[in-house]
Design a protein around this motif. Sequence first.
Motif, PDB file in Angstrom:
ATOM      1  N   GLY A  35     -34.910  39.164 -50.876  1.00  0.00           N
ATOM      2  CA  GLY A  35     -34.826  39.487 -49.932  1.00  0.00           C
ATOM      3  C   GLY A  35     -35.598  40.692 -49.072  1.00  0.00           C
ATOM      4  N   GLY A  36     -36.530  40.375 -50.334  1.00  0.00           N
ATOM      5  CA  GLY A  36     -38.349  41.431 -49.852  1.00  0.00           C
ATOM      6  C   GLY A  36     -38.707  40.512 -48.251  1.00  0.00           C
ATOM      7  N   TYR A  37     -39.815  41.386 -48.183  1.00  0.00           N
ATOM      8  CA  TYR A  37     -41.522  40.795 -47.119  1.00  0.00           C
ATOM      9  C   TYR A  37     -42.656  41.317 -48.251  1.00  0.00           C
ATOM     10  N   GLY A  38     -43.176  40.279 -48.680  1.00  0.00           N
ATOM     11  CA  GLY A  38     -43.887  40.879 -49.275  1.00  0.00           C
ATOM     12  C   GLY A  38     -45.839  41.000 -48.647  1.00  0.00           C
ATOM     13  N   ALA A  39     -46.478  42.086 -49.081  1.00  0.00           N
ATOM     14  CA  ALA A  39     -47.743  42.239 -48.075  1.00  0.00           C
ATOM     15  C   ALA A  39     -48.022  42.070 -49.980  1.00  0.00           C
ATOM     16  N   ALA A  40     -50.034  41.733 -49.683  1.00  0.00           N
ATOM     17  CA  ALA A  40     -51.136  41.484 -51.069  1.00  0.00           C
ATOM     18  C   ALA A  40     -51.936  41.700 -50.677  1.00  0.00           C
ATOM     19  N   ALA A  41     -52.925  42.955 -51.742  1.00  0.00           N
ATOM     20  CA  ALA A  41     -53.869  43.183 -51.676  1.00  0.00           C
ATOM     21  C   ALA A  41     -54.345  42.664 -52.973  1.00  0.00           C
ATOM     22  N   LEU A  42     -54.920  41.501 -53.359  1.00  0.00           N
ATOM     23  CA  LEU A  42     -56.134  41.174 -54.147  1.00  0.00           C
ATOM     24  C   LEU A  42     -57.002  41.780 -54.954  1.00  0.00           C
ATOM     25  N   SER A  43     -56.732  41.731 -56.223  1.00  0.00           N
ATOM     26  CA  SER A  43     -57.871  42.557 -57.024  1.00  0.00           C
ATOM     27  C   SER A  43     -58.603  40.862 -57.561  1.00  0.00           C
ATOM     28  N   CYS A  44     -58.276  40.540 -58.361  1.00  0.00           N
ATOM     29  CA  CYS A  44     -59.386  39.302 -58.894  1.00  0.00           C
ATOM     30  C   CYS A  44     -59.087  38.163 -58.336  1.00  0.00           C
ATOM     31  N   ILE A  45     -59.870  36.568 -59.015  1.00  0.00           N
ATOM     32  CA  ILE A  45     -59.647  35.117 -58.991  1.00  0.00           C
ATOM     33  C   ILE A  45     -59.626  34.798 -60.491  1.00  0.00           C
ATOM     34  N   VAL A  46     -58.423  34.358 -60.667  1.00  0.00           N
ATOM     35  CA  VAL A  46     -58.320  34.103 -62.349  1.00  0.00           C
ATOM     36  C   VAL A  46     -57.791  32.602 -61.966  1.00  0.00           C
ATOM     37  N   ASP A  47     -58.952  31.879 -62.496  1.00  0.00           N
ATOM     38  CA  ASP A  47     -59.014  30.135 -62.212  1.00  0.00           C
ATOM     39  C   ASP A  47     -58.352  29.528 -64.125  1.00  0.00           C
ATOM     40  N   GLU A  48     -56.947  29.453 -64.049  1.00  0.00           N
ATOM     41  CA  GLU A  48     -56.636  28.389 -65.153  1.00  0.00           C
ATOM     42  C   GLU A  48     -55.572  27.003 -65.294  1.00  0.00           C
ATOM     43  N   SER A 222     -41.774  42.035 -59.507  1.00  0.00           N
ATOM     44  CA  SER A 222     -41.495  41.546 -58.037  1.00  0.00           C
ATOM     45  C   SER A 222     -40.134  41.850 -57.958  1.00  0.00           C
ATOM     46  N   SER A 223     -38.985  41.135 -58.440  1.00  0.00           N
ATOM     47  CA  SER A 223     -37.317  41.722 -58.329  1.00  0.00           C
ATOM     48  C   SER A 223     -37.186  42.967 -58.334  1.00  0.00           C
ATOM     49  N   ILE A 224     -37.617  43.520 -59.243  1.00  0.00           N
ATOM     50  CA  ILE A 224     -37.294  44.889 -59.370  1.00  0.00           C
ATOM     51  C   ILE A 224     -38.132  45.596 -58.458  1.00  0.00           C
ATOM     52  N   ALA A 225     -39.268  44.917 -58.296  1.00  0.00           N
ATOM     53  CA  ALA A 225     -39.939  46.379 -56.952  1.00  0.00           C
ATOM     54  C   ALA A 225     -38.803  46.381 -55.749  1.00  0.00           C
ATOM     55  N   THR A 226     -38.607  44.821 -55.419  1.00  0.00           N
ATOM     56  CA  THR A 226     -37.325  44.085 -54.055  1.00  0.00           C
ATOM     57  C   THR A 226     -36.075  44.788 -54.217  1.00  0.00           C
ATOM     58  N   TYR A 227     -35.739  45.770 -55.493  1.00  0.00           N
ATOM     59  CA  TYR A 227     -34.156  46.057 -55.395  1.00  0.00           C
ATOM     60  C   TYR A 227     -34.490  47.520 -55.582  1.00  0.00           C
ATOM     61  N   LEU A 228     -35.441  47.790 -55.815  1.00  0.00           N
ATOM     62  CA  LEU A 228     -35.951  49.353 -55.196  1.00  0.00           C
ATOM     63  C   LEU A 228     -36.170  49.757 -54.065  1.00  0.00           C
ATOM     64  N   GLY A 229     -37.096  48.922 -53.478  1.00  0.00           N
ATOM     65  CA  GLY A 229     -37.120  49.365 -51.644  1.00  0.00           C
ATOM     66  C   GLY A 229     -36.338  49.087 -50.730  1.00  0.00           C
ATOM     67  N   LYS A 230     -34.867  48.028 -51.528  1.00  0.00           N
ATOM     68  CA  LYS A 230     -34.065  48.276 -51.246  1.00  0.00           C
ATOM     69  C   LYS A 230     -32.870  49.708 -50.964  1.00  0.00           C
TER      70      LYS A 230
END
Length: 230
Positions: A35-48, A222-230
Amino acid sequence: MEKTLHIPKILLIGGSEPLGCAGIQADLKAVCACGGYGAAALSCIVDEDTHQVKSIHPLPAQLIVEQCISCLQSMDVDCIKTGLLYSAETVRTIGEILHRFNNIPLIIDPVFVGYAKTLLITPDVIETYQKYLFPLAALITPNATECEILLQRSLKTDNVQSELKELCQWGNYSIIMKSVFMEGKVCDYFYESKTDSLKAYSKVPIRKKDEGIRGAGDSFASSIATYLGK
């Protein structure tokens, strides 16, 4: 008066992963599902692929920081979550910027190893986390292997509370240690530093045929971050 629904805004800082099941891709899905809104800052590109991490290409530290600043200055961020940061320079510069926004709760998932225990960081990262990022955290979420990397020794599973208390020495945060295997079961442990209390949560171990599954730790933090953000 009708109560307005608050949708928490979460800044996610981490790596991109092509399969969509880990890294920033998993973070964004978890935030949305909670139930949150995610914004993102990329740190690296991983190929796997489903078998191995093939390569990691870090973005310039200044570009990572500028992405963070653009987000933090453009919206009211309710919580910040970090994932794979890869280099000491990146950790240090992010720590210096987030220190200016220390009123926002910070969840740190110290991604040091991959699902097959592949090392995902440069050797000088650990001390930089301890000096620049952990002091800003509300919660850190290492797995058992990452805890051993931070302790620089094997876990003493006969006294988990003491081990987690030692892992909280770099700041005023709590810790969730994920996926500790002992006595035929798997547990997550939550140590709350303010109350010096420990809780254990048993869980079903991943079956051997599912070893290719990854990204659970990213989604969890990320789920914890969302609920903490609430």
